[in-house]
Design a protein around this motif. Sequence first.
Motif, PDB file in Angstrom:
ATOM      1  N   GLY A 224       0.795  -1.220   0.000  1.00 33.43           N
ATOM      2  CA  GLY A 224       0.000   0.000   0.000  1.00 33.43           C
ATOM      3  C   GLY A 224       0.826   1.268   0.000  1.00 33.43           C
ATOM      4  O   GLY A 224       0.294   2.352  -0.219  1.00 33.43           O
ATOM      5  N   VAL A 225       2.131   1.184   0.268  1.00 36.80           N
ATOM      6  CA  VAL A 225       2.998   2.359   0.234  1.00 36.80           C
ATOM      7  C   VAL A 225       3.338   2.693  -1.213  1.00 36.80           C
ATOM      8  O   VAL A 225       3.618   1.799  -2.016  1.00 36.80           O
ATOM      9  N   SER A 226       3.303   3.976  -1.554  1.00 30.46           N
ATOM     10  CA  SER A 226       3.607   4.386  -2.924  1.00 30.46           C
ATOM     11  C   SER A 226       5.014   3.963  -3.319  1.00 30.46           C
ATOM     12  O   SER A 226       5.974   4.176  -2.573  1.00 30.46           O
ATOM     13  N   THR A 227       5.109   3.349  -4.494  1.00 28.64           N
ATOM     14  CA  THR A 227       6.419   2.914  -4.973  1.00 28.64           C
ATOM     15  C   THR A 227       6.815   3.663  -6.236  1.00 28.64           C
ATOM     16  O   THR A 227       7.681   3.224  -6.969  1.00 28.64           O
ATOM     17  N   VAL A 228       6.140   4.772  -6.511  1.00 31.24           N
ATOM     18  CA  VAL A 228       6.473   5.628  -7.646  1.00 31.24           C
ATOM     19  C   VAL A 228       6.540   7.059  -7.155  1.00 31.24           C
ATOM     20  O   VAL A 228       5.648   7.523  -6.445  1.00 31.24           O
ATOM     21  N   ASP A 229       7.610   7.765  -7.511  1.00 29.21           N
ATOM     22  CA  ASP A 229       7.721   9.180  -7.178  1.00 29.21           C
ATOM     23  C   ASP A 229       8.307   9.927  -8.358  1.00 29.21           C
ATOM     24  O   ASP A 229       9.013   9.348  -9.194  1.00 29.21           O
ATOM     25  N   LYS A 230       8.012  11.224  -8.403  1.00 32.05           N
ATOM     26  CA  LYS A 230       8.436  12.038  -9.539  1.00 32.05           C
ATOM     27  C   LYS A 230       9.015  13.354  -9.051  1.00 32.05           C
ATOM     28  O   LYS A 230       8.556  13.913  -8.053  1.00 32.05           O
ATOM     29  N   THR A 231      10.031  13.848  -9.761  1.00 35.02           N
ATOM     30  CA  THR A 231      10.552  15.191  -9.524  1.00 35.02           C
ATOM     31  C   THR A 231      10.674  15.895 -10.862  1.00 35.02           C
ATOM     32  O   THR A 231      10.869  15.253 -11.899  1.00 35.02           O
ATOM     33  N   VAL A 232      10.542  17.219 -10.852  1.00 34.51           N
ATOM     34  CA  VAL A 232      10.471  18.014 -12.080  1.00 34.51           C
ATOM     35  C   VAL A 232      11.600  19.024 -12.109  1.00 34.51           C
ATOM     36  O   VAL A 232      11.948  19.635 -11.087  1.00 34.51           O
ATOM     37  N   ASN A 233      12.188  19.207 -13.303  1.00 28.55           N
ATOM     38  CA  ASN A 233      13.236  20.202 -13.513  1.00 28.55           C
ATOM     39  C   ASN A 233      12.650  21.392 -14.275  1.00 28.55           C
ATOM     40  O   ASN A 233      12.392  21.291 -15.475  1.00 28.55           O
ATOM     41  N   PRO A 234      12.429  22.541 -13.616  1.00 27.88           N
ATOM     42  CA  PRO A 234      11.799  23.686 -14.282  1.00 27.88           C
ATOM     43  C   PRO A 234      12.689  24.370 -15.312  1.00 27.88           C
ATOM     44  O   PRO A 234      12.210  25.228 -16.071  1.00 27.88           O
ATOM     45  N   LEU A 235      13.960  24.019 -15.372  1.00 27.54           N
ATOM     46  CA  LEU A 235      14.864  24.631 -16.348  1.00 27.54           C
ATOM     47  C   LEU A 235      14.644  24.073 -17.753  1.00 27.54           C
ATOM     48  O   LEU A 235      15.065  24.687 -18.736  1.00 27.54           O
ATOM     49  N   ILE A 236      14.012  22.906 -17.854  1.00 25.59           N
ATOM     50  CA  ILE A 236      13.853  22.243 -19.139  1.00 25.59           C
ATOM     51  C   ILE A 236      12.524  22.632 -19.770  1.00 25.59           C
ATOM     52  O   ILE A 236      11.447  22.329 -19.237  1.00 25.59           O
ATOM     53  N   ALA A 237      12.601  23.306 -20.927  1.00 23.34           N
ATOM     54  CA  ALA A 237      11.410  23.861 -21.569  1.00 23.34           C
ATOM     55  C   ALA A 237      10.625  22.825 -22.371  1.00 23.34           C
ATOM     56  O   ALA A 237       9.443  23.019 -22.647  1.00 23.34           O
ATOM     57  N   LYS A 238      11.238  21.719 -22.748  1.00 21.97           N
ATOM     58  CA  LYS A 238      10.582  20.709 -23.585  1.00 21.97           C
ATOM     59  C   LYS A 238      10.302  19.454 -22.756  1.00 21.97           C
ATOM     60  O   LYS A 238      11.053  19.118 -21.838  1.00 21.97           O
ATOM     61  N   TYR A 239       9.208  18.762 -23.097  1.00 21.79           N
ATOM     62  CA  TYR A 239       8.825  17.536 -22.391  1.00 21.79           C
ATOM     63  C   TYR A 239       9.836  16.433 -22.693  1.00 21.79           C
ATOM     64  O   TYR A 239       9.934  15.934 -23.814  1.00 21.79           O
ATOM     65  N   ARG A 240      10.632  16.069 -21.687  1.00 21.25           N
ATOM     66  CA  ARG A 240      11.688  15.059 -21.827  1.00 21.25           C
ATOM     67  C   ARG A 240      11.670  14.183 -20.562  1.00 21.25           C
ATOM     68  O   ARG A 240      12.489  14.374 -19.661  1.00 21.25           O
ATOM     69  N   PRO A 241      10.747  13.210 -20.472  1.00 25.88           N
ATOM     70  CA  PRO A 241      10.658  12.379 -19.262  1.00 25.88           C
ATOM     71  C   PRO A 241      11.645  11.221 -19.286  1.00 25.88           C
ATOM     72  O   PRO A 241      12.110  10.782 -20.335  1.00 25.88           O
ATOM     73  N   THR A 242      11.958  10.714 -18.099  1.00 17.40           N
ATOM     74  CA  THR A 242      12.755   9.493 -17.976  1.00 17.40           C
ATOM     75  C   THR A 242      12.313   8.752 -16.724  1.00 17.40           C
ATOM     76  O   THR A 242      11.724   9.345 -15.799  1.00 17.40           O
ATOM     77  N   THR A 243      12.597   7.458 -16.674  1.00 17.65           N
ATOM     78  CA  THR A 243      12.226   6.619 -15.534  1.00 17.65           C
ATOM     79  C   THR A 243      13.438   5.828 -15.063  1.00 17.65           C
ATOM     80  O   THR A 243      14.186   5.274 -15.872  1.00 17.65           O
ATOM     81  N   LYS A 244      13.625   5.788 -13.762  1.00 16.71           N
ATOM     82  CA  LYS A 244      14.702   5.019 -13.150  1.00 16.71           C
ATOM     83  C   LYS A 244      14.098   3.975 -12.224  1.00 16.71           C
ATOM     84  O   LYS A 244      13.003   4.161 -11.684  1.00 16.71           O
ATOM     85  N   VAL A 245      14.827   2.890 -11.998  1.00 15.66           N
ATOM     86  CA  VAL A 245      14.367   1.824 -11.116  1.00 15.66           C
ATOM     87  C   VAL A 245      15.231   1.788  -9.866  1.00 15.66           C
ATOM     88  O   VAL A 245      16.469   1.753  -9.955  1.00 15.66           O
ATOM     89  N   LEU A 246      14.595   1.828  -8.704  1.00 15.59           N
ATOM     90  CA  LEU A 246      15.290   1.708  -7.428  1.00 15.59           C
ATOM     91  C   LEU A 246      15.438   0.227  -7.117  1.00 15.59           C
ATOM     92  O   LEU A 246      14.458  -0.475  -6.886  1.00 15.59           O
ATOM     93  N   SER A 247      16.664  -0.260  -7.133  1.00 11.06           N
ATOM     94  CA  SER A 247      16.898  -1.702  -7.006  1.00 11.06           C
ATOM     95  C   SER A 247      17.015  -2.176  -5.565  1.00 11.06           C
ATOM     96  O   SER A 247      16.898  -3.364  -5.292  1.00 11.06           O
ATOM     97  N   SER A 248      17.263  -1.252  -4.636  1.00 10.21           N
ATOM     98  CA  SER A 248      17.362  -1.649  -3.232  1.00 10.21           C
ATOM     99  C   SER A 248      16.976  -0.473  -2.365  1.00 10.21           C
ATOM    100  O   SER A 248      16.772   0.639  -2.841  1.00 10.21           O
ATOM    101  N   GLY A 249      16.880  -0.697  -1.060  1.00 10.50           N
ATOM    102  CA  GLY A 249      16.448   0.362  -0.162  1.00 10.50           C
ATOM    103  C   GLY A 249      15.000   0.157   0.242  1.00 10.50           C
ATOM    104  O   GLY A 249      14.341  -0.804  -0.147  1.00 10.50           O
ATOM    105  N   GLU A 250      14.480   1.095   1.026  1.00 11.22           N
ATOM    106  CA  GLU A 250      13.114   0.998   1.508  1.00 11.22           C
ATOM    107  C   GLU A 250      12.140   1.537   0.462  1.00 11.22           C
ATOM    108  O   GLU A 250      12.498   2.319  -0.407  1.00 11.22           O
ATOM    109  N   ASP A 251      10.871   1.136   0.577  1.00 11.67           N
ATOM    110  CA  ASP A 251       9.859   1.624  -0.356  1.00 11.67           C
ATOM    111  C   ASP A 251       9.769   3.151  -0.319  1.00 11.67           C
ATOM    112  O   ASP A 251       9.531   3.796  -1.335  1.00 11.67           O
TER     113      ASP A 251
END
Length: 348
Positions: A224-251
Amino acid sequence: MIIKINGRNIDFFTGVSIQLKLDSIASVFQFKARFNPENDDHKEIFKPLQFHKVEIFNNDKVLIFTGTILNHSFESNSGTNLVAVSGYSLSGILEDCTIPVSHYPLQSDGRSLKDIAQRLCGLFSIGLVIDSSVANDVNRSYKKTTASPTDTIKGYLAKLTSQRNILLSHDAKGRVVMFKPNDQSKPKYFFNKDNTLSMSSSYNGQSLHSEINVVRQPSSDNAGVSTVDKTVNPLIAKYRPTTKVLSSGEDTDTKKAADNELASELEAIQVKVELSYLLEDIMPGDIVNIHNHEIYSFAYSRYMVKDVSFSYDEKSDKTSLSLVLPETYTGKTPRNILFYYESHKRHN
């Protein structure tokens, strides 16, 4: 400048170069010194492969570097005999060595980052400094974390600190330091076109994204704990998303990991400053102000010192600074350093 090897002053040296680094567990040095093969002291302190201790002090006799000699290069010719010496900080050994088999197992259960780091650093008599800014994070325990047999100690610790957005660095005594830089401190210097030898800036857009998502599989204990989080870079004027996978650590580490990914990407924005003298009281982590229209710095912008290089010989002295946005090391949302030009354009 004063240089000591195993506590003994070096009387003659030249061609000194020291690079002090913030986001690293080791800075580096090199210099040339007079070598008399008939002098017993010289034969001892310049003996190769002994990994002798080096201490470097500035002109005010303040210690700025403690390290280990790694390399010697001897020469024989018709002139004075000089030996070229170079190496890194005491803590640099953690970059080269893996966990000894005699100290297995590689898995740590219910241990904190501080406990793990103290154990591994202690194997090589390297001190560990925990700053108050990260005290809570380093004392949190992992349910389970495992190093690979081929992981260097630095590599393994870097994986753990990056998950919690902690900077892994070192100090003038060669100790490992875990901390978060103070991005709110008062600027130590102001640099512009008139008071520098040269300035340059670089923006590597390919390395930057408008948003960074971090995902991981939920654990059975944290359903039930969120396992997806997002951060935004306001310096970037064009839509350029990326996704990373957290392989270890807490949720719950996904948000910090997302902030850390953004911070890492911000290294794609850098400013270089060259000075025609030794500015010995500036250090990695210091804040400076930059203003120079020719490098697209229309506003008075705050930057953090990432690296400092001192070099001098009998002909010249020079200080070179590598600067990044302070948010590169804090995980905070970066300020829009380009805002002044856009505002000026709208009003004309």
